[in-house]
Motif scaffolding. Structure first.
Motif, short mmCIF file in Angstrom:
data_model
loop_
_atom_site.label_atom_id
_atom_site.label_comp_id
_atom_site.label_asym_id
_atom_site.label_seq_id
_atom_site.Cartn_x
_atom_site.Cartn_y
_atom_site.Cartn_z
N ASP A 167 0.83 -1.20 0.00
CA ASP A 167 0.00 0.00 0.00
C ASP A 167 0.87 1.26 0.00
O ASP A 167 1.82 1.37 0.78
N LEU A 168 0.52 2.18 -0.88
CA LEU A 168 1.21 3.46 -0.96
C LEU A 168 0.21 4.57 -0.67
O LEU A 168 -1.01 4.35 -0.71
N ALA A 169 0.70 5.75 -0.39
CA ALA A 169 -0.18 6.90 -0.18
C ALA A 169 -0.67 7.38 -1.54
O ALA A 169 -0.02 8.19 -2.20
N GLY A 170 -1.80 6.83 -1.99
CA GLY A 170 -2.34 7.19 -3.30
C GLY A 170 -2.26 6.09 -4.32
O GLY A 170 -2.58 6.30 -5.49
N GLY A 171 -1.88 4.88 -3.90
CA GLY A 171 -1.81 3.78 -4.86
C GLY A 171 -1.28 2.51 -4.24
O GLY A 171 -1.26 2.35 -3.01
N THR A 172 -0.84 1.58 -5.09
CA THR A 172 -0.28 0.31 -4.64
C THR A 172 0.90 -0.05 -5.51
O THR A 172 1.08 0.50 -6.61
N ALA A 173 1.71 -0.99 -5.02
CA ALA A 173 2.86 -1.48 -5.80
C ALA A 173 2.97 -2.99 -5.64
O ALA A 173 2.68 -3.54 -4.57
N GLU A 197 5.00 -3.13 -10.73
CA GLU A 197 3.71 -2.63 -11.23
C GLU A 197 3.16 -1.68 -10.18
O GLU A 197 3.08 -2.03 -8.99
N ILE A 198 2.76 -0.48 -10.59
CA ILE A 198 2.25 0.52 -9.67
C ILE A 198 0.90 1.03 -10.17
O ILE A 198 0.76 1.36 -11.35
N ALA A 205 -1.46 11.84 -6.41
CA ALA A 205 -0.04 12.11 -6.61
C ALA A 205 0.73 11.37 -5.53
O ALA A 205 0.32 11.32 -4.38
N LEU A 206 1.84 10.75 -5.92
CA LEU A 206 2.66 10.07 -4.93
C LEU A 206 4.13 10.26 -5.25
O LEU A 206 4.50 10.48 -6.41
N THR A 207 4.94 10.17 -4.22
CA THR A 207 6.39 10.28 -4.36
C THR A 207 7.01 8.98 -3.89
O THR A 207 6.71 8.49 -2.79
N LEU A 208 7.87 8.41 -4.75
CA LEU A 208 8.53 7.15 -4.45
C LEU A 208 10.01 7.38 -4.26
O LEU A 208 10.69 7.91 -5.16
N ASP A 209 10.54 6.98 -3.11
CA ASP A 209 11.98 7.01 -2.92
C ASP A 209 12.62 5.93 -3.77
O ASP A 209 12.15 4.78 -3.80
N ILE A 259 1.14 1.87 -14.10
CA ILE A 259 2.44 2.00 -14.77
C ILE A 259 3.30 0.78 -14.42
O ILE A 259 3.02 0.05 -13.46
N VAL A 260 4.34 0.59 -15.21
CA VAL A 260 5.40 -0.36 -14.88
C VAL A 260 6.67 0.45 -14.71
O VAL A 260 7.07 1.20 -15.61
N LEU A 261 7.29 0.33 -13.55
CA LEU A 261 8.52 1.06 -13.24
C LEU A 261 9.70 0.12 -13.39
O LEU A 261 9.75 -0.95 -12.76
N LEU A 262 10.66 0.52 -14.24
CA LEU A 262 11.87 -0.26 -14.49
C LEU A 262 13.08 0.57 -14.09
O LEU A 262 13.10 1.79 -14.31
#
Length: 335
Positions: A167-173, A197-198, A205-209, A259-262
């Protein structure tokens, strides 16, 4: 997955960082996709973002195909006969549908949504991929990872992992390779990599470290998403170079976006890609092709595939020797 281009180009690839300038709002390079027919009776189309003339690698990621949602009753779905690979790992990730995988390592497995299958074909492997009768809609990505010189002749291998949802603030991963948001995949790779996969909630809006030693690519599957201040439409890949400690993503729509983050450390080696082979020079590619055509033991055999074609023949080689092809040269970070 096979590269089914009838006349694939030989590509010499080398990664170079794209300067980021201000890490709070770094430069984003947009890589658009090109449509390539994959196969099946009526040729299922896929959208290819890597490799391109514009950019060949993101970390060790060297091939990105994005397909669907595909109505298999209209296209015939996926039916890729046994075909070879060298010097790479294949990474299969589905959103919907089911694919039957068979390979010359003796693996018979299913590719299902939210479960990653990674196949290592370093010294040589062959495999087949067929969407199952239970599949009405096929939707996912097929990715390749180039192996570094020290491991490019690694033995055949196969790994499977079903990541949990973070769980993310505004989404999932769902983290299928590497580490993100406190979750780490157990899948082994030969260079540092990230694959996830996010999903982003409507207008979220979310910020990912992220690891600043990595370069990253954001592939939009559904919706319209901004990466920092750059808008990415569906099927586009947004690239950010090293030195960035966090990514800011915003869903610009009233529907859930995906999205897919690579990501990965810059590869730092030149590779030569042609058809389904990754090597280091033209002569290696010629030798790999010859061994496949001769049904060499290098690639082994796939048991149980029942398609109309027993194995994919290799395309004809180009008339000219390979010419160097690199990522763009380093630009002024103030631009």
């Amino acid at each position: 997955m096979s590269n089914t281009d009838a006349a694939p180009s030989e590509i010499r690839c080398h990664t170079e960082d794209l300067p980021v300038g201000d890490v709070r709002n770094p430069r984003v390079e947009i890589i658009t996709s090109r449509e390539v027919p994959l196969g099946g009776p009526r040729a299922m189309p896929v959208r290819r973002t890597l490799p391109q003339r514009q950019r060949s690698l993101i970390g060790a990621w060297c091939f990105v195909d994005h397909y669907g949602p595909d109505d298999v009753s209209a296209t015939g779905g996926m039916d890729v006969a046994p075909h070879p690979h060298t010097g790479l790992q294949t990474v299969s990730w589905l959103f919907t549908g089911e694919i039957e995988h068979r390979d010359s390592h003796g693996v018979h497995a299913m590719v299902r949504p939210g479960e990653v299958n990674l196949m290592t074909g370093g010294n040589g492997i062959c495999h087949s991929e067929v969407s199952t009768d239970a599949t009405s809609t096929l939707h996912g990505v097929q990715l390749w990872v180039a192996l570094p010189d020290a491991h490019r002749h690694a033995p055949r291998d196969f790994q499977h992992h079903a990541p949990g949802t973070v769980d993310l603030a505004g989404g999932t991963a769902k983290v299928f390779l590497g580490t993100l948001a406190g979750d780490t995949s157990p899948v082994r790779t030969f260079t540092p990599l990230l694959g996830a996969e996010i999903t982003l909630e409507p207008r979220a809006a979310l910020t990912l470290d992220i690891d600043p030693a990595f370069e990253h690519g954001v592939l939009v599957d559904t919706g319209s998403v901004s990466l920092f201040d750059t808008t990415l439409q569906r099927a586009a890949l947004g690239y950010v170079g090293t030195g960035v400690p966090a990514l800011t993503l915003t869903n610009l729509t009233d529907e859930t976006a995906r999205i897919v983050l690579l990501g990965g450390t810059p590869f730092g080696e030149e590779i030569v890609m042609w058809w389904n082979f990754v090597g280091r020079n033209h002569d290696e590619i010629v030798a790999f092709r010859d061994e496949w055509q001769r049904e060499s033991d290098r690639f082994g055999h796939v048991e149980g595939y029942t398609g109309k074609v027993a194995r994919l023949p290799a395309p004809s080689l180009p008339n000219a020797r390979i010419q160097p092809r690199r990522n763009p040269p380093t630009a002024d970070p103030t631009c």
